[in-house]
Scaffold this motif. Structure first.
Motif, mmCIF file in Angstrom:
data_model
loop_
_atom_site.group_PDB
_atom_site.id
_atom_site.type_symbol
_atom_site.label_atom_id
_atom_site.label_comp_id
_atom_site.label_asym_id
_atom_site.label_seq_id
_atom_site.Cartn_x
_atom_site.Cartn_y
_atom_site.Cartn_z
ATOM 1 N N GLY A 48 -62.529 -26.949 85.070
ATOM 2 C CA GLY A 48 -62.367 -25.879 86.433
ATOM 3 C C GLY A 48 -63.765 -26.447 87.185
ATOM 4 N N ASN A 49 -63.352 -26.008 88.667
ATOM 5 C CA ASN A 49 -64.905 -25.947 88.667
ATOM 6 C C ASN A 49 -64.835 -25.143 89.628
ATOM 7 N N PRO A 50 -65.988 -24.344 89.309
ATOM 8 C CA PRO A 50 -66.056 -22.716 90.250
ATOM 9 C C PRO A 50 -66.541 -22.597 90.856
ATOM 10 N N SER A 51 -66.995 -22.635 92.450
ATOM 11 C CA SER A 51 -68.766 -22.682 93.311
ATOM 12 C C SER A 51 -69.780 -21.788 92.667
ATOM 13 N N PHE A 52 -68.973 -21.152 91.582
ATOM 14 C CA PHE A 52 -70.321 -19.608 91.345
ATOM 15 C C PHE A 52 -69.969 -19.190 90.624
ATOM 16 N N LEU A 53 -70.354 -18.905 89.176
ATOM 17 C CA LEU A 53 -70.333 -18.004 88.281
ATOM 18 C C LEU A 53 -70.806 -16.248 88.548
ATOM 19 N N HIS A 54 -69.935 -15.616 88.558
ATOM 20 C CA HIS A 54 -69.571 -14.406 89.182
ATOM 21 C C HIS A 54 -69.511 -13.484 87.718
ATOM 22 N N GLY A 55 -70.443 -12.359 87.309
ATOM 23 C CA GLY A 55 -69.522 -12.002 86.541
ATOM 24 C C GLY A 55 -70.026 -10.259 85.561
ATOM 25 N N SER A 56 -69.566 -9.636 84.541
ATOM 26 C CA SER A 56 -70.618 -8.830 84.163
ATOM 27 C C SER A 56 -70.627 -9.574 82.606
ATOM 28 N N LEU A 57 -72.060 -9.117 81.934
ATOM 29 C CA LEU A 57 -71.772 -9.277 80.260
ATOM 30 C C LEU A 57 -72.313 -8.091 79.563
ATOM 31 N N PHE A 58 -71.653 -7.344 78.928
ATOM 32 C CA PHE A 58 -71.522 -6.787 77.569
ATOM 33 C C PHE A 58 -72.693 -7.135 76.491
ATOM 34 N N PHE A 59 -73.087 -6.061 76.080
ATOM 35 C CA PHE A 59 -73.995 -6.131 74.784
ATOM 36 C C PHE A 59 -73.248 -5.200 74.339
ATOM 37 N N VAL A 60 -72.590 -5.105 72.715
ATOM 38 C CA VAL A 60 -71.553 -3.685 72.588
ATOM 39 C C VAL A 60 -71.905 -3.800 71.256
ATOM 40 N N GLN A 61 -72.424 -2.515 70.671
ATOM 41 C CA GLN A 61 -72.992 -2.803 69.338
ATOM 42 C C GLN A 61 -72.570 -0.694 68.110
ATOM 43 N N GLN A 117 -71.513 -7.703 69.767
ATOM 44 C CA GLN A 117 -70.970 -8.256 70.978
ATOM 45 C C GLN A 117 -71.113 -8.449 71.451
ATOM 46 N N ILE A 118 -70.958 -9.789 72.540
ATOM 47 C CA ILE A 118 -71.348 -10.198 73.866
ATOM 48 C C ILE A 118 -69.934 -9.894 74.222
ATOM 49 N N ARG A 119 -69.503 -9.535 75.369
ATOM 50 C CA ARG A 119 -68.185 -9.427 76.234
ATOM 51 C C ARG A 119 -68.043 -9.820 77.650
ATOM 52 N N TYR A 120 -67.446 -10.936 78.190
ATOM 53 C CA TYR A 120 -68.305 -10.992 79.673
ATOM 54 C C TYR A 120 -66.372 -10.259 80.240
ATOM 55 N N ALA A 121 -66.921 -10.639 81.607
ATOM 56 C CA ALA A 121 -65.730 -9.890 82.206
ATOM 57 C C ALA A 121 -66.070 -10.736 83.560
ATOM 58 N N GLY A 122 -65.326 -11.483 84.201
ATOM 59 C CA GLY A 122 -65.979 -12.060 85.552
ATOM 60 C C GLY A 122 -64.422 -13.446 86.479
ATOM 61 N N ILE A 123 -64.517 -14.011 85.423
ATOM 62 C CA ILE A 123 -63.220 -15.078 85.490
ATOM 63 C C ILE A 123 -62.039 -14.081 85.563
ATOM 64 N N ALA A 124 -60.508 -13.893 86.119
ATOM 65 C CA ALA A 124 -59.256 -13.638 85.828
ATOM 66 C C ALA A 124 -59.034 -13.906 84.744
ATOM 67 N N VAL A 159 -75.674 -5.496 80.902
ATOM 68 C CA VAL A 159 -76.491 -6.287 81.424
ATOM 69 C C VAL A 159 -76.519 -7.119 83.112
ATOM 70 N N SER A 160 -75.042 -6.368 83.450
ATOM 71 C CA SER A 160 -75.102 -7.548 85.028
ATOM 72 C C SER A 160 -75.185 -6.482 85.850
ATOM 73 N N PRO A 161 -74.935 -6.491 87.188
ATOM 74 C CA PRO A 161 -74.392 -8.516 88.007
ATOM 75 C C PRO A 161 -75.615 -9.674 87.708
ATOM 76 N N TYR A 162 -75.043 -10.012 87.753
ATOM 77 C CA TYR A 162 -75.938 -11.852 88.102
ATOM 78 C C TYR A 162 -74.830 -12.686 88.769
#
Length: 291
Positions: free
Chosen positions: A207-220, A275-282, A227-230
């Protein structure tokens, strides 16, 4: 003739105990104990002579006088408290300590003690002597004190156990945080439990996302740290960190846009699985397990 408690009492119930041919000494039997030696002898332990300490006096039956006659006198050896158990334990480990009273004759009598430990950061100990070592950044000596009330007197003993800091090995974990119609987002994580640091290489592989923008979660377990956003502009390699991240963005190639950055999730024990979880791309959030 076997010495019985009744006979013993009769033998020493007198107000004085003759210790020599010419001396009479007052005695105090308040804390005294009895030990049978043979069929015709016994020892009174911790017989107190006011002003002269405590003594162990051995009596032997004299068939001529029909009395128990003092045969030997020795200064009493005070009872001692003895602690036993392992001398080392790994951090987060458990050991059990036990206490026993060592009597003057060398015999041991298990007892229930009152426990304490210093420093308090070494861990906790239960009334049953079960010690749970806390996590440490370096080896530490835990000094335990046990105390027991014995015949109106408190006796104590100390015992040292080394709590060993176990160096957790660094490791890596990798996978796809997202893989759907919008593109594939790959991540490689370096986990360093000693520095409590996670370093991440994030790659937009398709793909060609012009930017990466999302949320990362550390789960235990039940703990989840956001630890977002970035924001990473993959075209210009401009990385804007926040929420606990720091680092720098890079462009590996026109086809692969990458970000390299790190975080310090202080509430997560990186020595244990998480675990590391990501939420940002649909699409459904992606999850990577770091075991």
């Amino acid at each position: 003739m076997r010495a019985s408690p009744k006979t013993i009492c009769a033998a020493i119930a007198a107000a004085t105990l003759s210790m020599s041919a010419s001396a009479a000494i007052d005695i105090d039997l308040t804390n005294a104990g009895y030990q049978n030696e043979a069929v015709d002898s016994f020892t009174v332990k911790r017989l107190k002579v006011p002003g002269a300490g405590e003594w162990d006096v051995t009596f032997k039956w004299d068939p001529q006088t029909l009395h128990f006659v003092p045969q030997a006198v020795a200064a009493s050896t005070a009872a001692q408290l003895q602690i036993s158990g392992p001398t080392t334990v790994n951090e987060a480990g458990t050991i059990t300590l036990s206490a026993a009273v060592r009597n003057a004759d060398g015999t041991l009598a298990p007892t229930v003690a009152v426990w304490s430990v210093v420093p308090a950061s070494a861990g906790t100990i239960t009334p049953q002597g079960v010690f749970l070592a806390a996590s440490q950044t370096a080896d530490v000596n835990a000094v335990f004190t046990a105390s027991v009330l014995l015949q109106g007197k408190t006796i104590t003993s100390t015992y040292t156990v080394k709590v060993v800091n176990v160096a957790a090995a660094s490791r890596t974990c990798a996978g796809a945080l997202a893989n759907n119609a919008n593109g594939m987002l790959l991540a490689d994580f370096g986990v360093n439990p000693e520095t409590q640091k996670v370093t991440m290489l994030l790659t937009a592989a398709s793909g060609n996302p012009s930017f990466l923008h999302g949320s990362l979660f550390f789960v235990q377990g039940t703990t989840s740290i956001d630890v977002s956003p970035y924001t990473f502009d993959a075209d210009t390699a401009l990385f804007t960190p926040s929420g606990g991240w720091s680092g720098v963005g890079t462009i590996a190639s026109p086809a692969q846009k990458q970000a390299v950055f790190s975080a310090f999730p202080s509430s997560i024990n990186l020595a244990q699985p998480f675990q590391i979880r990501y939420a940002g791309i649909a699409g459904a959030p992606g999850t990577i397990a770091c075991n």
